[in-house]
Design a protein around this motif. Structure first.
Motif, PDB file in Angstrom:
ATOM      1  N   LEU A 389       0.849  -1.559  -0.063  1.00 33.35           N
ATOM      2  CA  LEU A 389      -0.237  -0.126   0.106  1.00 33.35           C
ATOM      3  C   LEU A 389       0.857   1.358   0.149  1.00 33.35           C
ATOM      4  CD1 LEU A 389      -3.195  -0.818   2.546  1.00 33.35           C
ATOM      5  CD2 LEU A 389      -3.018  -0.715  -0.049  1.00 33.35           C
ATOM      6  N   GLN A 390       2.076   1.145   0.691  1.00 36.09           N
ATOM      7  CA  GLN A 390       2.806   2.424   0.902  1.00 36.09           C
ATOM      8  C   GLN A 390       3.298   2.573  -0.643  1.00 36.09           C
ATOM      9  OE1 GLN A 390       6.334   2.128   3.247  1.00 36.09           O
ATOM     10  NE2 GLN A 390       5.247   3.631   4.525  1.00 36.09           N
ATOM     11  N   LEU A 391       3.532   1.761  -1.164  1.00 34.89           N
ATOM     12  CA  LEU A 391       4.199   1.988  -2.875  1.00 34.89           C
ATOM     13  C   LEU A 391       3.279   2.923  -3.518  1.00 34.89           C
ATOM     14  CD1 LEU A 391       4.856  -1.557  -4.197  1.00 34.89           C
ATOM     15  CD2 LEU A 391       6.558  -0.046  -3.227  1.00 34.89           C
ATOM     16  N   ASN A 392       2.005   2.945  -3.002  1.00 37.19           N
ATOM     17  CA  ASN A 392       1.159   3.602  -3.897  1.00 37.19           C
ATOM     18  C   ASN A 392       0.524   4.844  -2.760  1.00 37.19           C
ATOM     19  OD1 ASN A 392      -0.663   4.167  -5.920  1.00 37.19           O
ATOM     20  ND2 ASN A 392      -1.598   2.265  -5.855  1.00 37.19           N
ATOM     21  N   ASP A 393       1.064   4.996  -1.608  1.00 38.25           N
ATOM     22  CA  ASP A 393       0.325   5.794  -0.714  1.00 38.25           C
ATOM     23  C   ASP A 393       1.503   6.473   0.092  1.00 38.25           C
ATOM     24  OD1 ASP A 393      -0.942   7.324   1.142  1.00 38.25           O
ATOM     25  OD2 ASP A 393      -2.140   5.597   1.888  1.00 38.25           O
ATOM     26  N   ALA A 394       2.274   7.345  -0.359  1.00 37.41           N
ATOM     27  CA  ALA A 394       3.470   8.068   0.237  1.00 37.41           C
ATOM     28  C   ALA A 394       2.918   8.579   1.757  1.00 37.41           C
ATOM     29  CB  ALA A 394       4.070   9.186  -0.644  1.00 37.41           C
ATOM     30  N   ALA A 395       1.595   8.862   1.960  1.00 40.08           N
ATOM     31  CA  ALA A 395       1.421   9.534   3.310  1.00 40.08           C
ATOM     32  C   ALA A 395       1.354   8.579   4.417  1.00 40.08           C
ATOM     33  CB  ALA A 395       0.051  10.300   3.110  1.00 40.08           C
ATOM     34  N   LEU A 396       1.180   7.203   3.877  1.00 40.70           N
ATOM     35  CA  LEU A 396       1.152   5.988   4.938  1.00 40.70           C
ATOM     36  C   LEU A 396       2.397   5.786   5.583  1.00 40.70           C
ATOM     37  CD1 LEU A 396      -0.451   3.609   6.125  1.00 40.70           C
ATOM     38  CD2 LEU A 396      -0.017   2.375   4.199  1.00 40.70           C
ATOM     39  N   LYS A 397       2.264   5.827   6.891  1.00 40.89           N
ATOM     40  CA  LYS A 397       3.544   5.299   7.928  1.00 40.89           C
ATOM     41  C   LYS A 397       3.236   4.411   8.732  1.00 40.89           C
ATOM     42  CE  LYS A 397       5.719   9.402   6.543  1.00 40.89           C
ATOM     43  NZ  LYS A 397       5.605   9.615   5.114  1.00 40.89           N
ATOM     44  N   PHE A 398       4.388   3.625   8.830  1.00 39.61           N
ATOM     45  CA  PHE A 398       4.186   2.639   9.822  1.00 39.61           C
ATOM     46  C   PHE A 398       5.114   2.045  10.538  1.00 39.61           C
ATOM     47  CE2 PHE A 398       5.533  -1.158   7.337  1.00 39.61           C
ATOM     48  CZ  PHE A 398       5.025  -0.741   6.017  1.00 39.61           C
ATOM     49  N   GLU A 399       5.175   1.580  11.702  1.00 40.19           N
ATOM     50  CA  GLU A 399       6.515   0.842  12.307  1.00 40.19           C
ATOM     51  C   GLU A 399       5.893  -0.227  13.321  1.00 40.19           C
ATOM     52  OE1 GLU A 399       7.060   3.917  16.112  1.00 40.19           O
ATOM     53  OE2 GLU A 399       8.199   4.409  14.168  1.00 40.19           O
ATOM     54  N   PRO A 400       6.707  -1.298  13.315  1.00 44.89           N
ATOM     55  CA  PRO A 400       6.301  -2.378  13.957  1.00 44.89           C
ATOM     56  C   PRO A 400       5.848  -2.175  15.665  1.00 44.89           C
ATOM     57  CG  PRO A 400       8.303  -2.861  12.988  1.00 44.89           C
ATOM     58  CD  PRO A 400       8.025  -1.461  12.834  1.00 44.89           C
ATOM     59  N   GLU A 401       4.986  -2.618  16.084  1.00 43.10           N
ATOM     60  CA  GLU A 401       4.478  -2.518  17.620  1.00 43.10           C
ATOM     61  C   GLU A 401       4.179  -3.959  18.263  1.00 43.10           C
ATOM     62  OE1 GLU A 401       1.112  -0.173  18.049  1.00 43.10           O
ATOM     63  OE2 GLU A 401       1.559   0.423  19.998  1.00 43.10           O
ATOM     64  N   SER A 402       4.502  -3.864  19.452  1.00 44.36           N
ATOM     65  CA  SER A 402       4.047  -5.392  20.245  1.00 44.36           C
ATOM     66  C   SER A 402       3.287  -4.990  21.273  1.00 44.36           C
ATOM     67  CB  SER A 402       5.170  -6.126  20.430  1.00 44.36           C
ATOM     68  OG  SER A 402       5.931  -5.802  21.382  1.00 44.36           O
TER      69      SER A 402
END
Lengths: 672, 497
Positions: A389-402
């Motif tokens: 999705l990020q390939l197509n959506d530069a505004a999407l940010k994410f990082e792993p969380e547990s």
């Protein structure tokens, strides 16, 4: 609340169609003709749909509209967009413009519409027109009209502003039976800031409830736009379309002829195509671009070769060269949309422009939430899906969380609530992921005792009370337009959400604009839904960030059987902590199955318990019948019970069903 | 691959032919003999040998599905044959009922075509006629079935032959006849001692018939061993009523008492009432069954748990051992046939809907008469083959856990660990540890003496010699038994994570 839902769905896709990752079980096999729609999807109808990818799809349309590829003098180019509130008829109008200019045949459109309905259903999102080049002959003079579509939601106001920057004019379409809405207003102001020529259009005049005069007056009063020659039309009935086309030619100024300058092309949209890489949509502002040119993206300095350039009409049609004033697309083996961001400037590698076009900015996430796969095995799939999705959506940010309760997942950042919903929806529908979504939160600024300032979007990472001096939270200015009947309920809503009243203006006799400033955190929940339901769907809103302010915020923890459940921690205003704590503990008590022992459920601020419930122990769970030695059924029941336990998350010794988390998270969205 | 050959049964009470005239035995009979078996198995049997010859079943279940009418709670495969009147036992009409004769013929064909598991001549030690209402079947037909079984599999010198009987379906002469053909244990389906309760659960008899039947059974010469079957948590049942039923039971001095807790099953009338009350109230349905709309008269979980505890208390006080979740017996009178089930030993089964366990395969026969008849035909033609999906290790372990934890003897840890691996036994114990502490589970030594829960924890720490001190675990009575589903499903979670 059909209105709210529809309006949210309608803007679901601001990207054109890319071949869907074929993961959905019922998706038709590639190459097979899509079946007819079996059931009506929730997707709104009547939109012009444009298949962006395969050039072959254009074959059928080329015969009829080949001449629209012909060059016209720059003075005969008109670039425009349509500003309209959802359901005010933008799509139907666009349809009619394409039809009347012969860009798309009537027969063809119908087919396209149907075919795309299937695609929509398959992808679970709606697809909309991105840009369309039309040829229109007026007074025997051929004109090239470029319609550039804009996303309609505040979450994408940056994208909207870039689309507007690619135009010289705009059609302001207002439903003659409804009037101006907040969203429209915001976009009109954006258009005015970009010096666009605005042509007011009163649509749906065929409806019995249409009051074009009243609405024209409203536009004049609110926006200050001369509506004496506003075009009255009915896109549905095809009334007034020619007048609109004529007005586009006569009122909108042509682009400046700067084709001799070094190339500067403004990217107003881009999407990722798995076969060709990123496809960037752009407007040539200065200079010209040819197929095979070595180009450079000015924001990141990366260089590419323009493998293919073309125009959208509305299908992609290859051309050799595009000049200043023209609108087109290019593909250059770009791997991620982050490398061809909306707002970036394309220039020539060998003959760089002196300065990039103004207005470029990086995406800053405003709203955050945790996304956890219900099935822990799906963690890797979730990562892959987010990456795609990020390939197509530069505004999407994410990082792993547990988290102890939810296992492994990701903390994701979004432009706004709608953006968040789109991403969630796509993950679930296109990638078949079952997700738990934590309550959305905002970025808090924590002023620590040691003078440091820490940004924190995850309640469980909030510094200890002893270490912090104060917490600041983002505030928004919110403008709501409403018929006067609903002023009371709406002010009550804003007041409830810690809103600070700023101003109320009667824009007409019967409609008012109410302005509040309130914490963004209060808006990320169900504010919009509430606004809609309290105004029977009539009110609309618009917000903008006004900065950070100190608030009396506390971290509210939930403990089940004395074990803290991080995933359920929230940051709330002190005044609301008690009622939120009570609601959450009560909900949990309802949803956690009784255990073999008594389970206290508490809401705490630090060590102080502010709300408490107790789940009594199970009295009895015994199957006494085991008849004729037939143990199979009994065993099946026990296995089922064991399976049920497996689906639960162990909080200490307590089995908590996933649904309990989800319900509480939902509740948090509502009560926070 | 693993078949019944599993030596799991070795640690459970061994089979001993009962004395002709059962005498009360010491209370710890099973415990003592089980211990003895364990010590021998520790020395001789290798861990999980799949090569052991299959155990020959020494038990047979025979399903006699006929009932006057279906009770409101019942979801067994039965055939309702109706009756001419509500009060007088309609023995004559029933005896001539061609459906019964036809069915027994079918049954005899199934027996005839079923091959004994081995030729080693292990005779049947127990036969159980269950239903339905087997007492509706004429004794001569019961005799015919017994004869067929004897002829096919052999019958030990003094087998336990049980039959389920309902009040109002037999008289002294009929019972005498049954005893005459070899029946020596009666399971009397009394269910309750209150007229309104019997009526509201759809029983075909009233309290008068209950007392009459108890009188006939206790007076019958040659019948020492009988069970009183009760149901707790019936609609409208109060604590007083339950106490009364238990009092009447104790007064009747049966050698065995079964207490079933009412389960509302889907597809039964109670199930329907439940749906109508809570999902889509249709008043006529409720009125039809004599219920007031909006009031579901089932005892609450708390009340129902209380009933269970009261039964445990009252019957223990009266000298009954609570040897299995729903079974109580005077010492020495545990139902040997049912023990086959709890011990995970093989058994034959015959008749409509019945379930057999032969060569490690559990098979349930068709529940509809027509399909059952077709199945018997196929069996005779040799065209029926059961895909012998032999159970895997996990299923085996689940069977052992769910069956042994139903009993007062509990689960033999050493044997379990041998069969299924030490790590599984250990994780099972670890999962159960908090419940040993809270008293729902009791750890016992070799002598089946309860151990303090600290010992359980200590034993767990010494992973090397699990079972050195703690040899058995069982569910406590009544608290552990009451939560047996929870506890057993926890164990299932350990076995199949």
């Amino acid at each position: 609340m059909a209105t709210a839902t529809a309006s949210r769905l309608a803007v679901l896709a601001q990207r054109p169609l890319t071949p869907a990752p074929r993961r959905r079980r019922n998706a038709p096999a590639p190459g097979r003709a899509p079946s007819r729609p079996r059931a009506l999807s929730a997707a709104p109808r009547g939109r012009v749909l444009c298949l962006a990818a395969p050039a072959s799809a254009a074959a059928s349309t080329t015969d009829a509209g080949q001449d629209r590829l012909q060059k016209v003098p720059i003075s005969n180019i008109r670039n425009f967009c349509i500003i309209a509130h959802i359901d005010h008829g933008k799509s139907t109008l666009a349809d009619k413009l394409l039809e009347l200019t012969g860009t798309v045949q009537k027969r063809e459109m119908k087919e396209q519409f149907l075919d795309n309905m299937d695609l929509e259903r398959e992808r679970g999102i709606t697809i909309k027109l991105q840009a369309a080049r039309m040829r229109y002959v007026m007074n025997k003079e051929p004109y090239c009209l470029n319609l550039i579509d804009t996303p309609g939601h505040v979450d994408f106001s940056y994208e909207v502003s870039r689309s507007l920057a690619a135009c010289e004019g705009a059609l302001l379409v207002v439903d003659a039976s409804q009037g101006v809405e907040a969203q429209t207003l915001a976009n009109v102001y954006l258009a005015l800031e970009n010096n666009l020529e605005i042509i007011p259009v009163l649509n749906k005049i065929d409806l019995p409830g249409a009051e074009p005069d009243r609405v024209a007056q409203e536009i004049e009063e609110i926006i200050g736009l001369d509506c004496s020659d506003a075009i009255r039309c009915s896109a549905k009935e095809g009334i007034g379309i020619t007048e609109i086309l004529d007005a586009l030619v006569t009122k909108i100024p042509p682009p400046k002829d700067t084709s001799k300058d070094p190339l500067r092309a403004l990217i107003f949209d881009s999407y990722y195509d798995p076969y060709r890489g990123v496809i960037a949509y752009f407007r040539v502002i200065d200079g010209s671009i040819k197929k095979g040119d070595k180009i450079c993206f000015m924001a990141n300095g990366k260089e590419y070769v323009a493998d293919e350039i073309g125009v959208l009409s509305p299908n992609q049609m290859q051309v050799d060269e595009l000049y200043a004033g023209e609108v087109g697309y290019l593909s250059a083996s770009i791997r991620s949309v982050a490398d061809a961001r909306v707002g970036d400037t394309i220039t020539h590698y060998s003959k760089k422009a002196a300065a990039a076009l103004p207005g470029y900015s990086e995406a800053t996430p405003m709203v955050f939430c945790g996304l956890f796969p219900i099935d822990a095995d799906q963690f890797e799939e979730l990562r892959e899906a987010l990456e795609k999705l990020q390939l197509n959506d530069a505004a999407l940010k994410f990082e792993p969380e547990s988290s102890s309760a939810m296992g492994f997942g990701f903390r994701c950042g979004f432009l706004g609530l709608l953006h968040m919903e789109i991403v969630q929806e796509r993950l679930e529908r296109e990638y078949n992921l079952n997700l738990i979504i934590t309550a959305p939160s905002v970025v808090y600024r924590v002023n620590c005792a040691d003078g440091e300032t820490v940004e924190c979007s995850n309640p469980s990472l909030l510094p200890e009370p002893g270490k912090r001096r104060s917490i600041e939270e983002p505030y928004v200015k919110i403008e709501m337009l409403t018929p006067k009947d609903y002023i009371g309920p709406i002010m009550e809503l804003a007041q409830d959400r810690r809103g600070e009243f700023k101003e109320m203006i009667f824009i007409t006799e019967s409609r008012a604009k109410i302005i509040y400033e309130l914490p963004l955190a209060e808006m990320v929940g169900d504010f919009f839904d509430q606004l809609k339901s309290r105004s029977k769907g009539y009110a609309s809103m618009e917000y903008s960030l006004v900065g950070y302010r100190e608030s009396q915020l506390v971290k509210l923890d939930i403990q089940i059987n004395a074990e803290p459940v991080e995933a359920l921690s929230t940051i709330v205003h002190r005044d609301k902590a008690y009622s939120v704590g009570r609601a959450l503990t009560q909900k949990l008590k309802e949803l956690i199955p009784r255990q073999m022992f008594k389970v206290p459920i508490q809401a705490c601020i630090g060590t102080k318990v502010i709300a408490s419930e107790a789940l009594s122990a199970i009295r009895k769970d015994v199957l006494s019948k085991c008849y004729g030695g037939d143990i199979t059924r009994k065993k099946k029941l026990l296995k089922k019970q064991a399976e049920g336990k497996k689906r639960m998350k162990a909080i200490g010794r307590v089995d908590v069903p996933q649904e309990a988390f989800m319900a509480v998270l939902k509740l948090e969205k509502e009560v926070l | 691959m693993l078949r019944l050959a599993f030596p799991l049964v070795s640690h459970l009470p061994p089979w001993k032919p009962p004395p002709i005239r059962p005498r009360p035995l010491p209370a710890r009979r099973y415990a003592a003999s089980a211990t003895a078996t364990i010590s021998s198995s520790t020395t001789s049997s290798p861990p999980s040998p799949p090569s052991l010859p299959p155990l020959s079943p020494s038990s047979a279940y025979v399903h006699l599905p006929f009932c006057r009418k279906r009770c409101h709670y019942c979801d067994f495969p039965i055939v309702a044959i109706g009756s001419s009147s509500g009060t007088a036992p309609s023995r004559v009409e029933v005896a001539d009922d061609p459906r019964i004769v036809d069915y027994v013929r079918l049954l005899l064909r199934e027996v005839a075509v079923t091959r004994p598991v081995s030729d080693d001549g292990v005779p049947l030690e127990t036969v159980f006629f269950g239903g339905g209402t087997p007492s509706l079947v004429p004794p001569l037909l019961v005799a015919a079935v017994l004869d067929a079984l004897r002829g096919r599999f052999g019958l030990s010198a003094c087998p336990e032959v049980s039959i389920e009987m309902d009040p109002g379906t037999f008289d002294a002469a009929k019972l005498r006849e049954l005893v005459g053909v070899g029946v020596n244990r009666v399971s009397l389906g009394v269910q309750a001692f209150q007229e309104n309760l019997l009526r509201s659960c759809g029983r075909a008899h009233g309290v008068e018939e209950v007392h009459e039947a108890v009188g006939i059974v206790t007076a019958c010469e040659g019948l020492q061993n009988w069970s009183m079957d009760l149901i707790s948590s019936l609609p409208n049942q109060t604590e007083e009523m339950w106490e009364e039923s238990l009092r009447c039971t104790v007064d009747a001095r049966p050698t065995h008492v079964s207490v079933y807790d009412l389960q509302i099953e889907q597809g039964t009338k109670f199930g329907q009432i439940h749906i109508h009350l809570f999902c889509a109230p249709h008043i006529h349905v409720l009125v039809q069954f004599g219920y007031t709309p909006g009031v579901f008269p089932l005892p609450s979980d708390t009340e129902s748990a209380n009933f269970y505890k009261i039964a445990s208390k009252r019957l223990s006080e009266a000298g009954y051992n609570h040897y299995e979740i729903s079974s109580y017996s005077k010492p020495g009178y545990g139902c040997k046939h049912n023990l086959t089930y709890w011990q995970n030993r093989p058994f034959y089964a015959f008749g409509l809907g019945s379930a057999s366990y032969i060569n490690g395969v559990r098979y349930s026969r068709p529940r509809r008469m027509k399909e059952y008849a077709e199945w018997v035909q196929k069996l005779e033609d040799g065209t029926w083959s059961h895909e012998s999906r032999s159970s895997d290790m996990k299923d085996m372990a689940m069977d052992v856990v769910m069956l042994s934890l139903r009993t007062a003897w509990g689960l033999d840890l050493q044997s379990f660990s041998k069969s299924f691996g030490k790590s599984m036994a250990l994780s099972l114990c670890n999962t159960f540890k908090p419940f040993v502490e809270s008293g729902l589970i009791i750890a016992m030594d070799m002598e089946r003496q309860a151990l303090p829960h600290m010992d359980f924890g200590l034993d767990l720490q010494n992973e090397g010699d699990l079972g050195s001190k703690v040899a058995f675990i069982r569910l406590s009575d009544p608290d552990g038994f009451l939560l047996s589903n929870e506890l057993i499903s926890l164990a299932f979670g350990v076995i199949s994570p």
